[in-house]
Design a protein around this motif. Structure first.
Motif, mmCIF file in Angstrom:
data_model
loop_
_atom_site.group_PDB
_atom_site.id
_atom_site.type_symbol
_atom_site.label_atom_id
_atom_site.label_comp_id
_atom_site.label_asym_id
_atom_site.label_seq_id
_atom_site.Cartn_x
_atom_site.Cartn_y
_atom_site.Cartn_z
ATOM 1 N N ILE A 1 4.453 19.516 7.139
ATOM 2 C CA ILE A 1 3.253 19.872 6.362
ATOM 3 C C ILE A 1 2.762 21.263 6.755
ATOM 4 O O ILE A 1 2.395 22.078 5.899
ATOM 5 C CB ILE A 1 2.156 18.815 6.575
ATOM 6 N N GLU B 1 5.356 23.869 5.337
ATOM 7 C CA GLU B 1 5.253 24.025 3.890
ATOM 8 C C GLU B 1 3.944 24.709 3.498
ATOM 9 O O GLU B 1 3.899 25.474 2.535
ATOM 10 C CB GLU B 1 5.356 22.656 3.211
ATOM 11 N N THR B 2 2.868 24.438 4.249
ATOM 12 C CA THR B 2 1.594 25.105 3.959
ATOM 13 C C THR B 2 1.694 26.601 4.227
ATOM 14 O O THR B 2 1.202 27.428 3.445
ATOM 15 C CB THR B 2 0.465 24.495 4.808
ATOM 16 N N LEU C 1 4.260 19.597 -0.360
ATOM 17 C CA LEU C 1 4.063 19.860 1.060
ATOM 18 C C LEU C 1 4.827 18.882 1.947
ATOM 19 O O LEU C 1 4.970 19.139 3.145
ATOM 20 C CB LEU C 1 2.568 19.790 1.417
ATOM 21 N N LEU C 2 5.305 17.784 1.370
ATOM 22 C CA LEU C 2 6.009 16.779 2.165
ATOM 23 C C LEU C 2 7.164 16.213 1.351
ATOM 24 O O LEU C 2 6.948 15.445 0.416
ATOM 25 C CB LEU C 2 5.050 15.662 2.583
#
Length: 227
Positions: free
Chosen positions: A143, A146-147, A129-130
């Motif tokens: 974040i 990506e989530t 996510l990062l």
């Protein structure tokens, strides 16, 4: 006329009883049962060789933990391939043109890969996510992005399979209807349209095979990130 083109995607009913369960279960009855003899016939030999080759190619980038999914992924590939191919026959129904069925396959399997990653390798799973080296100001935005990309994966799986098969079936029916309409008016154009329809049918056979493979391949890639 426009509405009749979409009638082929309606779930079939007989005396008020939906027949989609029969359409889903039919492919399993068409495959030959493995024999206990030392030597198998040509059909069984070809079937076993194809499944083994596909499974080996699919599990090649996965580690030993991911090999537990071999039977599930191979069965899913055969299932989707059979439904897609049988749906190209006349007077048949293609269950994989239903978004509900495709999402019913994609969401649980994708969720299983995520749960496995969170349980076995939580740090590695959350690390996706990062990206490393991200500036501090961009951390919250990345974040969130990506989530969202993680949550949209099963929707993309289901929509991709549904859209490709639905578009192919609609295009075949449109060109077939044009051939029947043009036959008494312009026979030469109708013959050319029929030849185009034949080529499109061959293309749709390839699409049915490729989409089943892509569905399972993407699931294996999601699994690779979490094992």
């Amino acid at each position: 006329m426009a509405l009749s083109f979409f009638d082929q995607f309606m779930s079939p009913n007989f005396l008020g009883i939906p027949l989609i369960a029969m359409a889903i279960a039919l492919p399993w009855t068409l495959y030959p049962t493995p024999s206990t003899r030392w030597l198998s016939n040509r059909l069984l030999t070809l079937q076993n060789w194809s499944i083994n080759r596909f499974t080996q190619q699919l599990l090649l980038p996965l580690n030993q933990e991911g090999h537990k999914w071999a039977a599930l992924l191979a069965s899913l590939m055969i299932f989707l391939l059979s439904l897609n191919m049988l749906g190209l026959l006349p007077y048949t129904f293609t269950p994989t043109t239903q978004l509900s069925l495709n999402l019913g396959l994609a969401v649980p399997l994708w969720l299983a890969t995520v749960i496995i990653g969170m349980r076995n390798r939580p740090t590695h799973a959350l690390g996706h996510l990062l990206p490393e080296g991200t500036p501090s100001l961009l951390i919250p935005i990345l974040i969130i992005i990506e989530t969202i990309s993680l949550l949209i994966r099963p929707i993309a799986l289901g929509v991709r399979l549904t859209a490709n098969l639905t578009a192919g079936h609609l295009l075949i029916q449109l060109i077939a209807t044009a051939s029947f309409v043009l036959l008494p008016l312009m026979p030469t154009v109708a013959v050319l349209t029929t030849a185009l329809l034949f080529l499109l049918t061959l293309l749709e056979v390839a699409v049915a095979m490729i989409q089943a493979y892509v569905f399972v391949l993407l699931l294996s890639l999601y699994l690779q990130e979490n094992v």
